[in-house]
Scaffold this motif. Structure first.
Motif, mmCIF file in Angstrom:
data_model
loop_
_atom_site.group_PDB
_atom_site.id
_atom_site.type_symbol
_atom_site.label_atom_id
_atom_site.label_comp_id
_atom_site.label_asym_id
_atom_site.label_seq_id
_atom_site.Cartn_x
_atom_site.Cartn_y
_atom_site.Cartn_z
ATOM 1 N N ALA A 67 0.841 -1.198 0.000
ATOM 2 C CA ALA A 67 0.000 0.000 0.000
ATOM 3 C C ALA A 67 0.878 1.250 0.000
ATOM 4 N N GLY A 68 0.544 2.198 -0.868
ATOM 5 C CA GLY A 68 1.312 3.437 -0.942
ATOM 6 C C GLY A 68 2.560 3.344 -1.777
ATOM 7 N N ASN A 69 2.794 2.176 -2.409
ATOM 8 C CA ASN A 69 3.930 1.991 -3.307
ATOM 9 C C ASN A 69 5.278 2.216 -2.618
ATOM 10 N N PRO A 70 5.602 1.408 -1.612
ATOM 11 C CA PRO A 70 6.899 1.527 -0.948
ATOM 12 C C PRO A 70 8.016 0.967 -1.834
ATOM 13 N N CYS A 71 9.220 0.956 -1.301
ATOM 14 C CA CYS A 71 10.410 0.537 -2.050
ATOM 15 C C CYS A 71 10.455 -0.987 -2.086
ATOM 16 N N ASN A 72 10.073 -1.546 -3.244
ATOM 17 C CA ASN A 72 10.102 -3.003 -3.377
ATOM 18 C C ASN A 72 10.829 -3.364 -4.665
ATOM 19 N N LYS A 73 10.277 -4.163 -5.515
ATOM 20 C CA LYS A 73 10.994 -4.684 -6.679
ATOM 21 C C LYS A 73 11.617 -3.567 -7.502
ATOM 22 N N GLY A 74 12.937 -3.672 -7.712
ATOM 23 C CA GLY A 74 13.656 -2.724 -8.557
ATOM 24 C C GLY A 74 14.099 -1.446 -7.882
ATOM 25 N N CYS A 75 13.726 -1.247 -6.628
ATOM 26 C CA CYS A 75 14.094 -0.039 -5.879
ATOM 27 C C CYS A 75 15.358 -0.312 -5.074
ATOM 28 N N ALA A 76 16.319 0.622 -5.090
ATOM 29 C CA ALA A 76 17.605 0.388 -4.416
ATOM 30 C C ALA A 76 17.494 0.505 -2.902
ATOM 31 N N SER A 77 16.840 1.545 -2.409
ATOM 32 C CA SER A 77 16.677 1.770 -0.965
ATOM 33 C C SER A 77 15.905 3.065 -0.782
ATOM 34 N N THR A 78 15.400 3.278 0.426
ATOM 35 C CA THR A 78 14.697 4.529 0.711
ATOM 36 C C THR A 78 14.513 4.703 2.209
ATOM 37 N N MET A 565 22.868 -1.571 25.998
ATOM 38 C CA MET A 565 22.654 -1.165 24.612
ATOM 39 C C MET A 565 22.569 -2.416 23.741
ATOM 40 N N GLU A 566 21.516 -2.493 22.937
ATOM 41 C CA GLU A 566 21.328 -3.656 22.073
ATOM 42 C C GLU A 566 20.923 -3.196 20.679
ATOM 43 N N ASN A 567 21.676 -3.673 19.686
ATOM 44 C CA ASN A 567 21.420 -3.340 18.281
ATOM 45 C C ASN A 567 21.349 -1.831 18.080
ATOM 46 N N VAL A 568 22.405 -1.157 18.477
ATOM 47 C CA VAL A 568 22.539 0.300 18.327
ATOM 48 C C VAL A 568 23.609 0.558 17.276
ATOM 49 N N TRP A 569 23.234 1.287 16.231
ATOM 50 C CA TRP A 569 24.141 1.569 15.102
ATOM 51 C C TRP A 569 24.354 3.065 15.014
ATOM 52 N N LEU A 570 25.599 3.481 15.166
ATOM 53 C CA LEU A 570 25.973 4.896 15.125
ATOM 54 C C LEU A 570 26.659 5.137 13.782
ATOM 55 N N TRP A 571 25.876 5.533 12.792
ATOM 56 C CA TRP A 571 26.324 5.533 11.399
ATOM 57 C C TRP A 571 26.373 6.932 10.816
ATOM 58 N N THR A 572 27.549 7.310 10.343
ATOM 59 C CA THR A 572 27.672 8.469 9.465
ATOM 60 C C THR A 572 27.597 7.943 8.042
ATOM 61 N N ALA A 573 26.650 8.428 7.274
ATOM 62 C CA ALA A 573 26.356 7.836 5.972
ATOM 63 C C ALA A 573 27.538 7.955 5.021
ATOM 64 N N ASP A 574 27.822 6.869 4.342
ATOM 65 C CA ASP A 574 28.818 6.872 3.269
ATOM 66 C C ASP A 574 28.158 7.045 1.911
ATOM 67 N N HIS A 575 26.823 6.840 1.855
ATOM 68 C CA HIS A 575 26.097 7.001 0.603
ATOM 69 C C HIS A 575 24.712 7.576 0.899
ATOM 70 N N ASP A 576 24.070 8.033 -0.134
ATOM 71 C CA ASP A 576 22.738 8.621 -0.027
ATOM 72 C C ASP A 576 21.706 7.497 -0.176
ATOM 73 N N ILE A 577 21.023 7.163 0.920
ATOM 74 C CA ILE A 577 20.067 6.056 0.899
ATOM 75 C C ILE A 577 18.919 6.342 -0.064
ATOM 76 N N ASP A 578 18.560 7.608 -0.236
ATOM 77 C CA ASP A 578 17.419 7.965 -1.071
ATOM 78 C C ASP A 578 17.800 8.304 -2.501
ATOM 79 N N ASP A 579 19.053 8.085 -2.845
ATOM 80 C CA ASP A 579 19.507 8.216 -4.226
ATOM 81 C C ASP A 579 19.545 6.804 -4.811
ATOM 82 N N GLN A 580 18.796 6.564 -5.878
ATOM 83 C CA GLN A 580 18.611 5.192 -6.337
ATOM 84 C C GLN A 580 19.903 4.451 -6.702
ATOM 85 N N PRO A 581 20.933 5.087 -7.253
ATOM 86 C CA PRO A 581 22.191 4.343 -7.407
ATOM 87 C C PRO A 581 22.998 4.252 -6.111
ATOM 88 N N ASN A 582 22.467 4.801 -5.001
ATOM 89 C CA ASN A 582 23.198 4.838 -3.725
ATOM 90 C C ASN A 582 24.545 5.527 -3.878
#
Length: 765
Positions: A67-78, A565-582
């Motif tokens: 529903a709402g057309n989320p990121c599925n088949k063919g989508c890199a990430s979002t 602390m459990e499953n805590v990720w402190l991430w400075t992005a190396d790529h743009d998650i919302d850019d389709q080629p990442n």
């Protein structure tokens, strides 16, 4: 009379609760970049699912997901289309796979977990297929699959004929993902070929509270690294098949009536594919072979198949460890406990020494233990509370649209929830704040599909006067208890003085906790720190001043204590998650996790810290710290510029001064530390993957054939540190794996493993 009143009160509470609170509360989550009508929350019954065990609910469930057309088949990430897909109690019959989209959480009723039951003619690769093969390759690049959860389900393949290949769940994913409270039911017949959980790629990750009943294999898994705890295997032929890894930490396994416990022999003795396994606080009962390994003194590569076990109970286990040449460690027909045993290379403190045998167990501070094992606690789900126990932040006036200043509304909502003894429900949204949000003692906050607290403005932009975005406790050492789960802290625009999380609280009794709380800096819509603003510039050391995005990810201050602390990720992005080629970006966050609390205790289960300028983990003048499979990456742009740019070292917070420490050292020395321990004691690391894949965005440096030249040093123990012990340290791209007061302890070429270098045991002496 009191007895009757108590019964009536109990009955009233049961009637009030009815279903799980998550299904009963109003849902007002707002995804500001997905359109005004985008549904963040979906109840599968609203899309036609019946959950009656008779109706085929496959189409309805996938309709709820899509529903709402989320990121599925063919989508890199979002990050723009988050979703919670909720399953009330019931049995959902499915005839083909469920395909959760990117940034989607599948959550069942925690009080009465629903069953996903396959039909006899089921078709698909997993009842839940978390990363489908729509083509010959996975739909999503497994190392970029973040921010996903599945919890509270029974996954049942018992109706599928035992001799027909079937998989309960396919889950090749990476950081900030989790599985929790799942039961896999499979046939328990001699001809069964079912597999409960299958994972072939990724860079994880964390799982907890999984049970596997029957099947040929409970879990068959390959991934760079993982932390897994509290798994139960009953009547499987093989409980765990380790396909490949660099490093893996298992804790709290209970393996019962299986033929083989852990098969880590992948590849055989000629070329071992499993890098290392760390196993602690676990039990095997009625298992002929507990561990099956391919390790020999002639392993290829040299240290592949490294194994360290500590505090392992055996009950009717004739062979504890079996290698290519036969029994390596004899078990018992009765009961025994393995204090510590391993195979691989050791440094105690010098080495390498090749060994296969008993190890001196780590001295375990009592304050870190519960009933003789390291303390653990699963994420609270509040399954016994009614919807009236929750207060919505959107109902309290916060907008979550990434542009409105939500500081006052968010702070008022937190204060009101504490005053009313309620749990604050952080409906999905991006909550922009322009001054510090204070989380006081007594707060309990749970997010919906990883909402974001997003700092913005001049208040957080003075590098010489850093300010916390989220401050837990008003002053260091303030007494109190909090529970935080399922949300993200981040920054918007230039924020050179932002400390994303400052932890001041000193908790007595039950530890305060953070579960699935992440720092995600840059690289997603709403941050103004994306490709358009901060595109990578290989070969150019000039720093874009608009891309200084955080001073520090998380700071645990001097008088803080008792934090889990459990499953805590402190991430400075190396790529743009919302850019389709990442597309890769360059943003600068000064420091990762800094713990300078004087006493502890602290537990870090399945945590990661990546791409911060000066260090990923730094421990100074602290003690009583448990770390389970920590994972780091050095910034991809270094050494262009190196770690002395753009944040100047600050002596008051023990920043590393690479100018002094790198004098006379060859190679790329002024690079971010993966783990730095200064004047600390009782630091116990049960698995570490410290990686340096790039120099100036080129991976040519990271292979053994290239000499692992991405950086010179990555792990440092300094000063008067004592009882600092590491099991299965895995490093990539680094020549000096471990240094002590500037002197090299371990050299990469002495410890060649599958892709990383590995030392199985380090004792500081």
């Amino acid at each position: 009379m009191r007895f009757v009143s108590a019964l009536l009160a109990a009955a009233s509470l049961v009637a009030a609760v009815k279903g799980h609170w998550l299904g009963d509360i109003p849902h007002q989550g707002f995804a500001p970049f997905a359109g005004a009508n985008y549904p963040v929350f979906r109840n599968v019954k609203d899309y036609g699912a019946r959950g009656d065990g008779v109706t085929d609910d496959t189409t309805a469930i996938n309709a709820a997901i899509n529903a709402g057309n989320p990121c599925n088949k063919g989508c890199a990430s979002t990050t723009m289309t988050p979703a919670v897909v909720y399953f009330p109690a019931g049995t959902y019959l499915i005839s083909s796979s469920i395909f959760p989209a990117y940034f989607t959480q599948l959550i069942g009723d925690a009080a009465a977990p629903p069953t996903l039951k396959a039909t006899p003619n089921f078709a698909g690769f997993g009842l839940i297929d978390g990363n489908p093969y729509y083509t010959p390759v996975l739909n999503w690049k497994a190392v970029n699959v973040f921010f996903r959860q599945v919890r509270n389900f029974v996954i049942d393949t018992t109706a599928i004929p035992p001799g027909t290949a079937a998989t309960g769940m396919h889950w090749p994913t990476s950081q900030a993902t989790s599985l929790q409270n799942l039961v896999f039911n499979m046939p328990a017949t001699p001809d069964v070929v079912h597999v409960g959980l299958f994972m072939e790629e990724g860079s994880g990750g964390f799982m907890t509270d999984l049970t596997f009943n029957g099947g040929a294999t409970g879990a068959s898994m390959g991934n760079q690294q993982y932390t897994m705890r509290n798994f139960k295997f009953n009547n499987c032929k093989t409980a765990i098949i380790q396909i490949w890894n660099w490093g893996w930490t298992y804790s709290g396994l209970s393996i019962n009536n299986c033929q083989v416990g852990i098969d880590m022999s992948a590849g055989g003795s000629s070329a071992v594919n499993v890098g290392s396994v760390t196993l602690l606080d676990s039990a095997f009962t009625n298992v002929p072979v507990a561990i099956l390994t391919a390790w020999t003194r002639d392993s290829n590569p040299d240290t592949a198949g490294s194994l360290v076990m500590e505090n392992i109970a055996l009950n009717n286990v004739p062979i504890a460890v079996k290698g290519p040449g036969g029994t390596m460690l004899v078990g018992t027909a009765g009961s025994m406990n393995i204090e510590a045993w391993g195979s691989g290379h050791s440094y105690t403190p010098s080495g390498p020494v090749e060994f296969a045998g008993a190890v001196t167990p780590n001295p375990r501070p009592a304050v870190l233990l519960s009933n003789g094992r390291y303390y653990t606690r699963s994420k609270p789900q509040y399954e016994n509370l009614p919807a009236s126990s929750f207060l919505s932040v959107r109902s309290a006036g916060a907008k979550g649209d990434a542009s409105t200043d939500d500081t006052a509304a968010l702070q008022n909502a937190i204060n009101t929830a504490v005053a009313q003894n309620k749990i604050l429900f952080l409906d999905y949204g991006l909550y922009r704040v322009t001054s510090t949000i204070l989380i006081p003692p007594g707060a309990k906050i749970v997010g919906e599909s990883f909402p974001v607290i997003l700092s913005s403005g001049a208040f957080f932009n003075d590098v010489n006067n850093p300010k916390p975005v989220v401050q837990v406790g008003s002053t260091s050492g303030q007494a109190g208890y909090v529970e935080l789960s399922d949300f993200v802290v981040s920054t918007q625009g230039v924020q050179a003085g932002a400390v994303c999380i400052e932890w001041n609280l000193a908790t007595s009794g039950t530890p305060s906790g953070m579960w699935d709380v992440h720092v995600r800096i840059g690289g997603f819509t709403g941050t103004q720190q994306q490709v358009a603003q901060c595109l990578k510039t290989p070969g150019n050391p000039t720093v874009n001043p608009n891309c200084l995005v955080a001073f520090m990810a998380m700071h645990v201050t001097t008088a803080a204590s008792n934090l889990y602390m459990e499953n805590v990720w402190l991430w400075t992005a190396d790529h743009d998650i919302d850019d389709q080629p990442n597309t890769q970006i360059t943003v600068y966050s000064g420091r990762g996790l800094y713990i300078e609390a004087e006493n502890g205790p602290f537990w870090l289960w399945g945590t990661g810290s990546e791409h911060h300028v000066l260090y990923q983990y730094q421990l100074a003048n602290t003690r009583n710290i448990f770390m389970g499979q920590i994972q780091t990456e050095t910034p991809y742009y270094q050494p262009t510029p190196n770690a002395l740019v753009p944040f100047k070292p600050v002596a008051a917070i023990n920043d590393p001064d690479f100018t002094a420490s790198c004098a006379g050292v060859e190679g790329n020395c002024a690079a971010a530390w993966g783990l730095r321990v200064i004047d600390s004691r009782d630091v116990l690391v049960y698995g570490a993957g410290l990686y340096s894949f790039f120099t100036d965005y080129s991976t040519a440096c990271s292979t053994f054939s290239a000499g692992q030249t991405c950086q010179q040093r990555i792990t440092s123990i300094e000063g008067s540190a004592s009882n600092v012990n590491i099991y299965n340290l895995n490093t990539v791209g680094t020549r000096e794996m471990l240094t002590r007061n500037g002197a090299r302890i371990a050299w990469f070429a002495d410890n060649v493993n599958t892709f990383a270098s590995n030392l199985a045991v380090y004792k500081s002496g």
